[in-house]
Every structure is written in structure tokens, then in C-alpha cells.
Design a protein around this motif. Structure first.
Motif, short mmCIF file in Angstrom:
data_model
loop_
_atom_site.label_atom_id
_atom_site.label_comp_id
_atom_site.label_asym_id
_atom_site.label_seq_id
_atom_site.Cartn_x
_atom_site.Cartn_y
_atom_site.Cartn_z
N SER A 1 0.82 -1.21 0.00
CA SER A 1 0.00 0.00 0.00
C SER A 1 0.86 1.26 0.00
O SER A 1 1.84 1.37 0.74
CB SER A 1 -0.92 0.01 1.22
OG SER A 1 -1.79 -1.11 1.19
N GLN B 1 -3.36 -1.15 -1.47
CA GLN B 1 -4.21 0.02 -1.34
C GLN B 1 -3.44 1.31 -1.63
O GLN B 1 -2.44 1.62 -1.01
CB GLN B 1 -4.81 0.09 0.06
CG GLN B 1 -5.80 1.22 0.23
CD GLN B 1 -6.58 1.12 1.53
OE1 GLN B 1 -6.40 0.20 2.31
NE2 GLN B 1 -7.45 2.08 1.77
N GLY B 2 -3.95 2.06 -2.65
CA GLY B 2 -3.36 3.34 -3.00
C GLY B 2 -2.01 3.25 -3.70
O GLY B 2 -1.40 4.28 -3.98
N ALA C 1 -7.19 -1.99 -3.71
CA ALA C 1 -8.20 -0.96 -3.47
C ALA C 1 -7.60 0.42 -3.73
O ALA C 1 -6.57 0.78 -3.15
CB ALA C 1 -8.71 -1.04 -2.03
N GLY C 2 -8.23 1.16 -4.63
CA GLY C 2 -7.75 2.50 -4.94
C GLY C 2 -6.36 2.52 -5.52
O GLY C 2 -5.68 3.56 -5.49
N SER D 1 -10.92 -3.05 -6.31
CA SER D 1 -11.97 -2.12 -5.91
C SER D 1 -11.52 -0.69 -6.18
O SER D 1 -10.47 -0.27 -5.67
CB SER D 1 -12.29 -2.28 -4.42
OG SER D 1 -12.69 -3.62 -4.12
N ASP D 2 -12.28 0.03 -7.00
CA ASP D 2 -11.99 1.43 -7.31
C ASP D 2 -10.56 1.62 -7.79
O ASP D 2 -9.88 2.58 -7.41
CB ASP D 2 -12.27 2.31 -6.09
CG ASP D 2 -13.72 2.27 -5.67
OD1 ASP D 2 -14.58 2.33 -6.57
OD2 ASP D 2 -14.00 2.15 -4.46
N CYS D 3 -10.10 0.73 -8.63
CA CYS D 3 -8.73 0.80 -9.16
C CYS D 3 -8.72 1.38 -10.58
O CYS D 3 -9.72 1.33 -11.30
CB CYS D 3 -8.08 -0.58 -9.17
SG CYS D 3 -7.75 -1.25 -7.52
N LYS D 4 -7.59 1.90 -10.97
CA LYS D 4 -7.41 2.47 -12.30
C LYS D 4 -6.46 1.59 -13.09
O LYS D 4 -5.30 1.44 -12.73
CB LYS D 4 -6.85 3.89 -12.19
CG LYS D 4 -6.69 4.61 -13.52
CD LYS D 4 -6.18 6.03 -13.30
CE LYS D 4 -6.02 6.78 -14.61
NZ LYS D 4 -5.54 8.17 -14.40
N GLY E 1 -14.04 1.86 -10.34
CA GLY E 1 -12.74 2.11 -10.97
C GLY E 1 -12.84 2.36 -12.46
O GLY E 1 -13.91 2.31 -13.07
#
Length: 213
Positions: A37, A57-58, A77-78, A97-100, A119
Motif C-alpha cells: 500500500s 491500497q493506493g 483498493a484505490g 476495488s476502485d482501481c485504475k 474504478g
């Protein structure tokens, strides 16, 4: 100045892997359960590496290559995986989850219990991918390449598929409700038993040259 080789996700027809920078190569390492992360990786190559139960994450991965990487039970995530290439990777019980993942390409990879929620997966290349029973919920997939992809019994709901390449894809039994199907040509895909809503039915009827009143 040396000419930079064409990357696979720019030329999806090419099977030639990009030439890795040995200083940025991670090879045959066990990263089981690592928390990546917040990390940032650019133009790294991860080869035959175990990413089982990894969390990101991030984290940001840009123009990275993943070859033979096991993403089993990993959670993202993210995170951003932009313009990356995934070749011969295993995605078992993997969740994004909510990834690019804009501009990334998947080649010869396996997807089991694969789930994506939210995402941006625009311009992603998944040609011929076996995504049977995979889940894509509320994902932006503009101009994604799903040519000849296997999506039988997949969940593909509330997603933006505008401009997506779907020719030859198998969508039998898939749940497509709430997704943008404006680029779908019903004569070039398999749709038997797929679930759609009334608005989508009108779009498909119009694509078939029918008039809806």
C-alpha cells in the motif's frame, strides 16, 4: 539515443515481451502476504513472482510488466496499474476495488472468482480472455477490448461499455443490466439467456434495425 521497443499493450498483436531494465526486475521472489500500500513503481518487471494475498491500497504501478505472477487472493483498493502488461498471470479469488487500469493489457492469463467493483478500466485489453462468471460492477470500461472474450454467466452490471470492442464475445447467461451497450452489435456476439433491462432492449432492437414505439 536507443529506440524504445514497442510495448505489448500498445501493439496487442505482438507477442514480443518488452526488454526489461535489469535494475528494475523482480524475479522468482516470494512476496506472499506483503502490504504494498502506498508504494510507487514505474517500468518495473515482476517475473514469476508470488503475489498471493498481497494488498496494494493506493499503490501506483505505471508501465510495469507482470509475467507469470500469481495474484491469488490478492486485494487491490484505490490502486493504479496504468499502461501495464499482464502476461501468463493467475487471478484466483482476486479483487480490484476502485482501481485504475487504463491502457493495460492482459495476455494468456487465467481468471477464476475474479471480481472488479468500481474504478476505471478504459482502454484495457482483454481480447480472448476467459472471464466466465467474473464480476464487473459499476466499472468504467470505455473502449475496452473484449474481442472474443468469454463472459458466459458473468456479472457485468452498471458499467460504461461505450465504444467497447465486443465482436465475437460470448455473453450467454451474463447479467448486463444497467450497462451501456451502445457499441454492441447483437449480430456479432452470443447473447442467449443474457439478462438486460428494458432500456437496453430498446438499444439492441434499434441496432437490429427495428423500430421501438
Amino acid at each position: 539515443m536507443p529506440i524504445r521497443p514497442v510495448r505489448a499493450n500498445v501493439d496487442p498483436v505482438s507477442n514480443e515481451p518488452p526488454i526489461p531494465d535489469e535494475r528494475l526486475v523482480v524475479r522468482d521472489e516470494d512476496w506472499y502476504g506483503r502490504d504494498l500500500s502506498g508504494g510507487r513503481y514505474a517500468r518495473h518487471s515482476f517475473l514469476d513472482t508470488d503475489w498471493t494475498e498481497v494488498t496494494t491500497q493506493g499503490a501506483v504501478f505505471d508501465e510495469c510488466t507482470f509475467a507469470g505472477v500469481r495474484f491469488n487472493a490478492s486485494r487491490h483498493a484505490g490502486a493504479a496499474f496504468t499502461n501495464c502488461t499482464f502476461r501468463g498471470c493467475t487471478f484466483f479469488d482476486t479483487q480490484f476495488s476502485d482501481c485504475k487500469l487504463v491502457g493495460s493489457l492482459f495476455q494468456r492469463s487465467t481468471f477464476t472468482l475474479f471480481k472488479v467493483s468500481g474504478g476505471d478500466w478504459s482502454f484495457v485489453g482483454l481480447p480472448g480472455a476467459d472471464l466466465r462468471q467474473a464480476t464487473f460492477e459499476n466499472v468504467r470500461m470505455r473502449e475496452a477490448d473484449l474481442t472474443a472474450a468469454r463472459l458466459e454467466k458473468a456479472i457485468l452490471t452498471g458499467s460504461d461499455l461505450s465504444g467497447a470492442m465486443l465482436r465475437g464475445s460470448k455473453l450467454s447467461g451474463a447479467d448486463l443490466r444497467g450497462s451501456d451497450l451502445s457499441s454492441l452489435d447483437p449480430l456479432t456476439v452470443e447473447l442467449g439467456g443474457a439478462m438486460i433491462d428494458l432500456e437496453q432492449a430498446a438499444v439492441i432492437a434499434t441496432a437490429l434495425g427495428l423500430r421501438v414505439r
